[in-house]
Design a protein around this motif. Structure first.
Motif, PDB file in Angstrom:
ATOM      1  N   GLU A   1     116.867  75.073  48.609  1.00  0.00           N
ATOM      2  CA  GLU A   1     116.239  76.089  49.445  1.00  0.00           C
ATOM      3  C   GLU A   1     117.201  76.620  50.507  1.00  0.00           C
ATOM      4  O   GLU A   1     117.288  77.824  50.738  1.00  0.00           O
ATOM      5  CB  GLU A   1     114.994  75.497  50.122  1.00  0.00           C
ATOM      6  N   LYS A   2     117.952  75.734  51.150  1.00  0.00           N
ATOM      7  CA  LYS A   2     118.844  76.156  52.218  1.00  0.00           C
ATOM      8  C   LYS A   2     120.283  75.723  52.003  1.00  0.00           C
ATOM      9  O   LYS A   2     121.114  75.873  52.909  1.00  0.00           O
ATOM     10  CB  LYS A   2     118.361  75.596  53.561  1.00  0.00           C
ATOM     11  N   ALA A   3     120.608  75.196  50.847  1.00  0.00           N
ATOM     12  CA  ALA A   3     121.960  74.683  50.629  1.00  0.00           C
ATOM     13  C   ALA A   3     122.333  74.816  49.160  1.00  0.00           C
ATOM     14  O   ALA A   3     121.476  75.016  48.292  1.00  0.00           O
ATOM     15  CB  ALA A   3     122.069  73.227  51.078  1.00  0.00           C
TER      16      ALA A   3
ATOM     17  N   ALA B   1     130.954  69.077  48.006  1.00  0.00           N
ATOM     18  CA  ALA B   1     130.614  69.742  49.259  1.00  0.00           C
ATOM     19  C   ALA B   1     129.163  70.191  49.232  1.00  0.00           C
ATOM     20  O   ALA B   1     128.544  70.352  48.172  1.00  0.00           O
ATOM     21  CB  ALA B   1     131.528  70.945  49.499  1.00  0.00           C
ATOM     22  N   ILE B   2     128.624  70.392  50.448  1.00  0.00           N
ATOM     23  CA  ILE B   2     127.297  70.963  50.655  1.00  0.00           C
ATOM     24  C   ILE B   2     127.499  72.251  51.439  1.00  0.00           C
ATOM     25  O   ILE B   2     128.018  72.223  52.558  1.00  0.00           O
ATOM     26  CB  ILE B   2     126.378  69.998  51.409  1.00  0.00           C
ATOM     27  N   VAL B   3     127.102  73.366  50.854  1.00  0.00           N
ATOM     28  CA  VAL B   3     127.332  74.678  51.456  1.00  0.00           C
ATOM     29  C   VAL B   3     126.003  75.263  51.871  1.00  0.00           C
ATOM     30  O   VAL B   3     125.047  75.296  51.075  1.00  0.00           O
ATOM     31  CB  VAL B   3     128.044  75.624  50.460  1.00  0.00           C
ATOM     32  N   THR B   4     125.921  75.703  53.110  1.00  0.00           N
ATOM     33  CA  THR B   4     124.761  76.427  53.604  1.00  0.00           C
ATOM     34  C   THR B   4     125.191  77.850  53.963  1.00  0.00           C
ATOM     35  O   THR B   4     126.335  78.236  53.758  1.00  0.00           O
ATOM     36  CB  THR B   4     124.159  75.725  54.833  1.00  0.00           C
ATOM     37  N   ALA B   5     124.257  78.619  54.497  1.00  0.00           N
ATOM     38  CA  ALA B   5     124.580  80.000  54.863  1.00  0.00           C
ATOM     39  C   ALA B   5     125.458  80.072  56.096  1.00  0.00           C
ATOM     40  O   ALA B   5     126.039  81.124  56.373  1.00  0.00           O
ATOM     41  CB  ALA B   5     123.296  80.793  55.097  1.00  0.00           C
ATOM     42  N   GLU B   6     125.620  78.961  56.820  1.00  0.00           N
ATOM     43  CA  GLU B   6     126.360  78.997  58.072  1.00  0.00           C
ATOM     44  C   GLU B   6     127.539  78.040  58.114  1.00  0.00           C
ATOM     45  O   GLU B   6     128.435  78.200  58.940  1.00  0.00           O
ATOM     46  CB  GLU B   6     125.417  78.681  59.244  1.00  0.00           C
TER      47      GLU B   6
ATOM     48  N   ARG C   1     121.378  85.730  51.769  1.00  0.00           N
ATOM     49  CA  ARG C   1     120.282  86.675  51.591  1.00  0.00           C
ATOM     50  C   ARG C   1     118.947  86.044  51.981  1.00  0.00           C
ATOM     51  O   ARG C   1     118.138  86.658  52.678  1.00  0.00           O
ATOM     52  CB  ARG C   1     120.247  87.152  50.138  1.00  0.00           C
ATOM     53  N   LYS C   2     118.713  84.809  51.533  1.00  0.00           N
ATOM     54  CA  LYS C   2     117.463  84.144  51.895  1.00  0.00           C
ATOM     55  C   LYS C   2     117.406  83.881  53.396  1.00  0.00           C
ATOM     56  O   LYS C   2     116.352  84.034  54.019  1.00  0.00           O
ATOM     57  CB  LYS C   2     117.336  82.831  51.113  1.00  0.00           C
ATOM     58  N   TRP C   3     118.552  83.499  53.980  1.00  0.00           N
ATOM     59  CA  TRP C   3     118.584  83.245  55.423  1.00  0.00           C
ATOM     60  C   TRP C   3     118.307  84.526  56.193  1.00  0.00           C
ATOM     61  O   TRP C   3     117.581  84.536  57.188  1.00  0.00           O
ATOM     62  CB  TRP C   3     119.947  82.668  55.791  1.00  0.00           C
ATOM     63  N   THR C   4     118.876  85.638  55.733  1.00  0.00           N
ATOM     64  CA  THR C   4     118.657  86.923  56.397  1.00  0.00           C
ATOM     65  C   THR C   4     117.209  87.355  56.298  1.00  0.00           C
ATOM     66  O   THR C   4     116.610  87.824  57.268  1.00  0.00           O
ATOM     67  CB  THR C   4     119.558  87.999  55.769  1.00  0.00           C
TER      68      THR C   4
END
Length: 426
Positions: free
Chosen positions: A95-97, A107-112, A263-266
């Motif tokens: 959902e967020k990663a 690695a774990i990548v998020t929107a930030e 896109r989901k974060w935005t």
């Protein structure tokens, strides 16, 4: 008589040496206790590198609970990054990663931000260097409304007049990929480069060794080719895993759409901002108001962020590295085919030598048969049986010569028969 005076004797203190020894023992015990507590706390902690979208990085030691809470991922995803699945390749969307496990890059990548496991390993250092070189180096204080690193612009809400952050239209900075795709591209580039260099090194070692084996079949050359073939099989499996994972993503648009974390974060930020602004102003939004967000600067509103099923950018990115991995795989298959051809050639050589040995053995067998016939005649004449030939002068030479000539004629007759039957090559 004088008065007797009694003085109360003060309690004597401990000797200085004993006091110092006691203090040192207490300090050592406290240090040992603190060390044990630190070890107990750090038992499940692992070294991670955190790098945000502004290029700021730091090394941290975190346990599983901290990582799970920070990245909002289930516990089972950390097992994918563990040593059990170290030889697997996977790119998972949450959902967020985004969970990236490609070769040695975990690695774990998020929107930030991106959380990289074991960043000080020798194989991971090129990936860290690429991240530091390619990601923009800006501090969060430089990030102002409408000028984010992931290019955004501002859009006015049709109901409240509040300004919301939306992506900029195509053109200019919009050509840049979102942060998570930049990290994924760097990871794929590093992995593909590493695999390609491994294949090139294998080619440099394989072709001369195979040529030597074709010229001279020996135990040393056979052992060298066997080790090369084992390395080739392992390398092909590694390339195939990464290639299959990319192919799996390309075949499923829903999985690719889930990888659009920015896109989901935005969209979440826009929804929260609009909900908060409308609740503050007491405006109840209509359904058509939410659907009429448009933006006329540089064309239409950024459809890449409004359309959840638009995965063209990611598809083009994955297709490029899928093609590169396919070329690497074809190189490995070419080397394996060359090995198979060399093995076939060596087997043909060995079969030819084996046939020559069989022909030599057959020739010697025919010669032994002819000699055995002469030996039989010699044994017959060697018996102590009275015979008139024994009294004939000079009969020995004529008999021996006749017997030898007959055996030689017999040898050539049998040899001609074997060649006529194509049992012996001409």
């Amino acid at each position: 008589m004088g008065k007797l005076t009694f003085r109360r004797r003060k309690k004597s203190a401990l000797p200085p040496t004993i006091d110092v020894a006691r203090n040192s023992m207490m300090a050592a015990a406290a240090a040992a206790a603190n060390k044990a507590v630190v070890k107990k706390k750090a038992a499940g902690a692992r070294l991670w590198m955190r790098m945000d979208r502004w290029g700021q990085s730091e090394l941290i030691e975190c346990d599983k609970s901290v990582i799970i809470k920070r990245a909002s991922i289930p516990t089972r995803d950390l097992r994918i990054l563990g040593p059990i699945f170290s030889h697997s390749s996977s790119i998972l969307a949450r959902e967020k990663a985004m969970i990236v496990n490609l070769e040695y890059i975990r690695a774990i990548v998020t929107a930030e931000e991106v959380l990289l496991l074991d960043p000080l390993r020798q194989e991971v250092l090129p990936f860290v260097d690429q991240l530091r070189r390619q990601l923009p180096h800006k501090s969060p204080s430089e990030h102002v409304a409408g000028q984010m690193i992931s290019p955004y612009n501002e859009l006015q809400s049709p109901t409240t007049g509040q300004w919301l952050t939306v992506p900029e239209a195509p053109g200019g900075l919009q050509d840049e990929l979102p942060f998570e795709f930049q990290v994924l591209e760097i990871a794929l580039e590093v992995v593909c480069t590493y695999l390609d260099s491994s294949v090139a090194e294998l080619e440099r070692d394989a072709y001369p060794a195979l040529d030597d084996l074709a010229i001279h079949v020996s135990t040393k050359n056979l052992e060298h080719v066997r080790s090369l073939k084992s390395n080739l099989t392992r390398l092909l499996a590694r390339v195939q895993k990464v290639r299959d994972e990319i192919e799996h993503l390309l075949d499923d648009n829903e999985d690719m759409a889930q990888l659009y974390l920015t896109r989901k974060w935005t969209q979440n930020q826009q929804s929260e901002a609009m909900t908060g602004a409308m609740a503050l102003n007491g405006v109840v939004p209509a359904a058509h108001h939410l659907g009429r967000l448009s933006f006329t600067r540089s064309g239409s509103l950024v459809s890449n962020y409004q359309n959840d099923h638009d995965v063209e950018d990611l598809e083009m990115l994955l297709e490029a590295y899928f093609t590169q991995l396919d070329g690497t795989r074809n190189k490995i298959l070419s080397v394996r085919e060359y090995i198979d051809d060399t093995e076939d050639y060596v087997n043909i050589q060995l079969d030819n030598q084996r046939n020559e040995l069989i022909q030599l053995q057959l020739t010697l067998t025919i010669a032994s048969f002819a000699i055995a016939v002469e030996t039989l005649l010699a044994g017959i004449f060697g018996m102590n049986i009275p015979c008139t030939l024994y009294n004939t002068n000079g009969i020995f030479g004529r008999v021996v010569g006749s017997m030898s000539a007959a055996c030689i004629v017999l040898f050539f007759l049998v040899l001609w028969y074997a060649r006529w039957k194509k049992l012996i090559g001409t």
